[in-house]
Motif scaffolding. Structure first.
Motif, PDB file in Angstrom:
ATOM      1  N   GLU A 271       0.890  -1.102   0.076  1.00 23.96           N
ATOM      2  CA  GLU A 271       0.146  -0.019   0.031  1.00 23.96           C
ATOM      3  C   GLU A 271       0.819   1.291  -0.140  1.00 23.96           C
ATOM      4  N   HIS A 298      -7.140  -6.451   0.471  1.00 22.93           N
ATOM      5  CA  HIS A 298      -5.971  -6.240   1.519  1.00 22.93           C
ATOM      6  C   HIS A 298      -5.492  -4.714   1.226  1.00 22.93           C
ATOM      7  N   HIS A 302      -6.382  -0.935   3.441  1.00 22.75           N
ATOM      8  CA  HIS A 302      -5.513  -0.078   3.956  1.00 22.75           C
ATOM      9  C   HIS A 302      -5.633   1.502   3.652  1.00 22.75           C
ATOM     10  N   GLU A 321      -2.629  -4.216  10.052  1.00 31.18           N
ATOM     11  CA  GLU A 321      -2.564  -5.431   9.282  1.00 31.18           C
ATOM     12  C   GLU A 321      -3.291  -6.448   9.686  1.00 31.18           C
ATOM     13  N   TYR A 381      -0.375  -9.736  11.723  1.00 27.71           N
ATOM     14  CA  TYR A 381      -1.167  -9.997  10.473  1.00 27.71           C
ATOM     15  C   TYR A 381      -2.152 -10.966  10.950  1.00 27.71           C
TER      16      TYR A 381
HETATM   17 ZN    ZN Z   1      -0.781  -5.082   4.696  1.00 32.85          ZN
END
Ligand code: ZN
Length: 446
Positions: A271, A298, A302, A321, A381
């Motif tokens: 990102e 994903h 962000h 995350e 994560y």
């Molecule tokens: Zn990420």
């Protein structure tokens, strides 16, 4: 003055800057200490033959610590050609911990100053060159003067990129103009008024293909830095539906007017403040199975969690995350059903299981060090996403999604800690969540 005294003349610092060093020693402090960076104005000219760049930075900052003797940025491999503080030459030192600018006299708290720095070099990380293109990824402070590890200090960004005429460009913010510049080249001016964290700065340039579609308030753009045999539509066609899904869950519109996905070779999944860099290897599996769409959702997630709302320090990185992984699962539930949601969480469970077997199941705010990046990701994560699923089960769907909206709206544009997150869900559920957060997030003794 106390602590380690480290003043060295290194290859990183040009001779002109070295010769003006003061005779007294300085304490080395961590990058970003005692300053609030307000804005970066950059001029960058990439050299595609030598895979290097020339830059000029104009950094406006506010002094937050009385008697500040050093302005320290992240260490990088750039050669500083000249540096000025409010127009006057300022000494530079490349030490162990960072790149320091040493004002002639200590700085008063509250003062706003401008640092201008000319530099050149071959960044060690974060810049990916071919002979006809360039894109950056994560390590912004390797190609510009900034602090990589102070995500709470967000600043405005302007970049004047001088490129061979005919090239397309991409950078943080919006393209303001592209006009004829020196040597028959073109100067592309990009600007973003909303402050973002340094690790989210970036740019790209090359002979890209480009497609833009409008969706009411915002535009989706796709830029190809690689020859893909597949159309952008086949790869990225679900993005608009994902934006609608995330807007609904965030309770806030997509934070940018134009969101670009830059397709590059390899395995990138990164990102950037207002766009994302996506490697062909990550996105191509979508052609075989529509459920292989994690990289789009994903990185898009962000835009809200990570970029708009950023963990104050890396100790709270799970807020960036864990959320992106969880929203991937939530999207899959929305599009493909409950089994797809569980399938995504099963992947997270397996990753955390491997870390646990290695004796490394830590609370989400564990400050490190981690033995390797896979273990760090298994916690920040995977465990982060599993905790969100746990929280959802604990407080129920209604309070969970209301808490997420409350958290997102309350902290939009800011920097957050785990306590901010806890507070939003306690308010939405009317429950004291101390025990759960202590178990999963803070751990014993944190
Ligand atoms: Zn990420």
């Amino acid at each position: 003055l106390g602590g380690n005294v480290l003043i060295r003349c290194t290859a990183f610092v040009a001779a002109a800057a070295c010769s003006s060093w003061p005779a007294f020693a300085q304490t080395v402090i961590a990058p970003g200490t005692g300053v609030d960076i307000l804005s970066h104005k950059l001029e960058i000219t990439p050299d595609f033959q030598t895979k290097s760049l020339t830059g000029r930075a104009r950094i406006r900052l506010k002094v937050e610590q009385d008697g500040l003797r050093e302005i320290v940025f992240s260490k990088n491999g750039l050669v500083i050609d000249a540096a000025r503080l409010d127009g006057r030459p300022v000494a530079v030192s490349a030490g162990e911990k960072g790149l320091s600018f040493l004002p002639a006299a200590p700085l008063r708290k509250g003062r706003t100053i401008t640092l201008t720095v000319s530099y050149h070099g071959k960044p060690a990380r974060g810049v990916n060159f071919t002979e006809t293109s360039v894109f950056t990824s994560y390590w912004a402070c390797d190609w510009m003067i900034c602090s990589q590890d102070t995500p709470a200090d967000k600043a405005g960004f302007e970049l004047r990129l001088t490129l061979p005429t005919g090239m397309k460009s991409l950078a943080v913010g919006n393209l303001q103009s592209a006009k004829a510049g020196p040597g028959g080249r073109t100067v592309h001016v990009w600007r973003e008024a909303r402050p973002y964290s340094s690790y989210l700065y970036g740019f790209a340039a090359g002979s890209f293909t480009e497609a833009v579609s409008r969706h009411g308030r915002y535009e989706l753009a796709f830029m190809g830095a690689t020859d893909s045999p597949q159309s952008m539509e086949a790869l990225f066609g679900t993005t608009a539906a994902m934006v609608r899904f995330l807007e609904d869950k965030a309770g806030m519109p997509l934070p940018v007017k134009r969101y670009t996905q830059l397709l590059v070779e390899g395995s990138e999944a990164q990102e950037v403040a207002t766009y994302s860099v996506i490697g062909l290897k990550q996105i191509e599996p979508i052609l075989a199975d529509a459920q292989n769409d994690w990289v789009i959702i994903h990185e898009l997630a962000h835009q809200w969690w990570g970029n708009l709302i950023t963990s104050r320090t890396w100790d709270h990185f799970w807020l960036n995350e864990g959320m992106a992984v969880f929203m991937t699962a939530a999207w899959k539930e929305h599009r493909f059903g409950k089994a797809a949601y569980q399938g995504e969480l099963d992947i997270a469970r397996a990753r955390l299981g491997r870390a646990r077997e290695a004796g490394f199941d830590k609370p989400l705010t564990f400050p490190g060090p981690y033995p390797n990046i896979a273990t760090r990701r298994a916690v920040q994560y995977s465990k982060g996403a599993l905790f969100l699923d746990h929280l959802r089960t604990l407080v129920g769907d209604e309070a969970f999604w209301a808490g997420l909206k409350r958290f997102t709206r309350t902290h939009a544009g800011g920097a957050v800690e785990s306590r901010d997150f806890q507070r939003a869900f306690e308010e939405s559920s009317g429950r004291d969540l101390t025990a759960t957060f202590t178990e999963w997030v803070y751990g014993t003794g944190v």
